[in-house]
Design a protein around this motif. Structure first.
Motif, mmCIF file in Angstrom:
data_model
loop_
_atom_site.group_PDB
_atom_site.id
_atom_site.type_symbol
_atom_site.label_atom_id
_atom_site.label_comp_id
_atom_site.label_asym_id
_atom_site.label_seq_id
_atom_site.Cartn_x
_atom_site.Cartn_y
_atom_site.Cartn_z
ATOM 1 N N ALA A 276 44.751 19.438 22.943
ATOM 2 C CA ALA A 276 46.145 19.203 23.300
ATOM 3 C C ALA A 276 46.637 20.246 24.290
ATOM 4 O O ALA A 276 47.311 19.920 25.279
ATOM 5 C CB ALA A 276 47.024 19.199 22.044
ATOM 6 N N ARG A 340 51.528 11.909 23.003
ATOM 7 C CA ARG A 340 51.356 11.975 24.457
ATOM 8 C C ARG A 340 51.629 10.626 25.139
ATOM 9 O O ARG A 340 51.810 10.569 26.356
ATOM 10 C CB ARG A 340 49.943 12.447 24.790
ATOM 11 N N SER A 396 51.685 20.290 23.694
ATOM 12 C CA SER A 396 50.625 21.214 24.114
ATOM 13 C C SER A 396 50.565 22.447 23.223
ATOM 14 O O SER A 396 49.490 22.991 22.957
ATOM 15 C CB SER A 396 50.838 21.642 25.570
ATOM 16 N N ASP A 465 43.787 12.202 27.325
ATOM 17 C CA ASP A 465 44.169 12.905 26.095
ATOM 18 C C ASP A 465 44.502 11.920 24.983
ATOM 19 O O ASP A 465 44.113 12.126 23.823
ATOM 20 C CB ASP A 465 45.365 13.805 26.376
ATOM 21 N N THR A 469 42.441 11.719 21.530
ATOM 22 C CA THR A 469 43.128 11.920 20.252
ATOM 23 C C THR A 469 42.871 10.756 19.297
ATOM 24 O O THR A 469 42.601 10.949 18.106
ATOM 25 C CB THR A 469 44.639 12.081 20.481
#
Length: 483
Positions: A276, A340, A396, A465, A469
């Motif tokens: 992240a 995200r 993040s 991302d 994830t």
């Protein structure tokens, strides 16, 4: 939020607004500065570059020092330098004096800004942290757009000789007040080194600033940023980029070696094993490489290409700034639920807004459309940014330990500053080049096309991302939580 949390947030965000305002307001007042001080162009360029360099190279070192020595101490020191530099700048008698003042102001900004992230990580958690970062995002968005309005308004109100001086002097009482309220409202723990439970007594009593790592990183970052700030001069400045990158490569080796030998490195490279944080840092660096050049491009395009005054050109950005401040607060309420995907969605809307802006200017060129349609498309972009900047910061840093959050935030902000330097150099060079070869309208189209490319690359990182994830979550057996 508790009363203490609200007090901390207000005290830390006002100086951040002030420091970012110093970046966004300077472009409007430079012609008045040059005329008032009878300064050559080379000195005026350093009025810009000096602040940017000093600000950018100290972010990581400032974050590390705050983590190690106490964030309140570094925050107040940064405020003191910022206020002093602003006072000297407002009273400057010549170009060199103003350049020195801008360096001092930049050093102050570099010290105080990473403490903001550290304070939010240390004193907020869960949804409250997300809302705190949402307020941070609102401050960033408004400061970028309000700066040119402030500069243009002060010059219109006070005249060219005193107007530009007050764009600096207005910071002095704000800095003094922020120092007073910091001493009054910060809890005792804000002034002390934050050490998590389970750390040995020796580590508590012996802070390690990693001086070699700090100096090496600062030098490498300086050379990389300086290259792009002086891109139009070529020659030796091109040589600084590979030298800077080589120094930063050596710095990575040093940090790993320093940790293996039992030291506490300036930046623990294990930070980048956190998906992240790693993806968020890369994503926002790419995004800033494009997005921060939007308002520079718009200002030059409207003023030089269409003869619109600096103040009116600055007012074009106000609806966008207010849209950002509103959507940042909305995003702060839902970012922990959406993840995200919110950032990726915001970037898709940003690309739509940028493409619509290009369409408007093509319409201006071919069909005599009113240029003011840009207010609508840029407002859409501002609304979209509220779902990008602060949500990305929240996501993040969500797993970053509080005791290294200052340096983690400093690394992210350094990436943003480097991205801004690179983007501004490349995009404005394209803008002026296309304007000389074709027209200002087609130059705008080309510059915004390059901005769209950078935003698209950032969006790709966001999608990567999201996919990573989801795969990690799918790999965890039911009844177990991902570590």
């Amino acid at each position: 939020m508790t009363g203490i949390q609200r007090a901390i947030l207000v005290v830390v965000l006002v100086p951040v607004f002030m420091s970012l305002l110093s970046i966004s307001s300077i472009n409007v007042v430079l012609p008045s500065v040059q005329a008032s001080l009878d300064a050559p162009t080379s000195q005026i360029q350093w009025v810009l570059s000096g602040y940017t360099l000093a600000f950018g190279v100290l972010l990581v070192a400032g974050g590390r020092a705050g983590d190690t020595l106490g964030r309140g101490k570094l925050f107040v020191a940064g405020l003191g330098l910022f206020g002093l530099g602003s006072l000297i700048a407002g009273l400057a008698l010549n170009g060199p004096m103003l350049i020195v003042a801008r360096f001092i102001t930049g050093f102050g900004s570099g010290l105080l800004n990473p403490q903001t992230v550290g304070f939010i990580q240390q004193f907020f958690d869960g949804p409250r942290r997300a809302r705190a970062f949402a307020s941070f995002g609102s401050v960033v968005g408004v400061s970028v757009a309000i700066g040119p309005v402030l500069g243009g308004g002060l010059i219109a109100l006070l005249g060219p000789d005193w107007g530009w001086r007050w764009t600096f002097l207005v910071n002095v009482p704000i800095a003094v007040a922020a120092i007073y309220f910091a001493y009054r409202n910060f809890p005792t723990s804000a002034w002390q080194r934050y050490v998590p439970e389970g750390v040995t007594d020796e580590a508590r009593t012996k802070p390690d600033l990693d001086p070699i790592g700090t100096i090496t990183f600062t030098l490498g970052a300086l050379l990389v940023m300086w290259t792009f700030l002086e891109l139009d001069k070529g020659g030796i400045y091109f040589a600084m980029l590979p030298v800077g990158l080589l120094i930063l490569t050596w710095w990575v080796w040093w940090e790993r070696r320093y940790k293996r030998r039992g030291g506490s490195p300036m930046v623990d490279m294990n930070l980048f094993t956190n998906r992240a944080y790693r993806n968020g840092t890369l994503l926002i660096g790419l995004f800033f490489t494009g997005s921060t050049s939007v308002w520079v491009t718009v200002a030059i395009f409207l003023q030089t290409g269409h003869g619109i005054s600096a103040l009116v050109a600055a007012l074009v950005g106000l609806p966008s700034a207010f849209a950002t401040s509103i959507t940042s607060q909305i995003a702060g309420r839902y970012v922990l639920k959406t993840g995200r995907a919110m950032v990726a969605w915001g970037m898709s809307v940003t690309l739509t807004a940028l493409g619509s802006s290009i369409l408007v200017v093509i319409g201006v060129q071919l069909w005599d459309w009113p240029i003011w349609w840009l207010i609508l498309t840029l407002s859409l972009m501002g609304a979209a940014q509220g779902f990008i900047i602060s949500p990305n910061q929240t996501l993040s840093l969500i797993e970053v330990p509080a005791h290294v959050s200052g340096v983690a935030g400093g690394v992210m902000q350094t990436g943003q500053r480097v991205g801004t330097s690179i983007g501004t150099a490349l995009i404005t060079s394209m803008l002026f080049g296309l304007a000389a070869a074709y027209s200002w309208n087609w130059a705008f189209v080309g510059a915004f096309g390059l901005i769209m490319l950078m935003v698209a690359l950032a969006m790709v990182v966001a999608i990567v991302d999201i996919v990573g994830t989801r795969r990690a979550q799918a790999a965890v057996p039911q009844g177990h939580e991902a570590k």
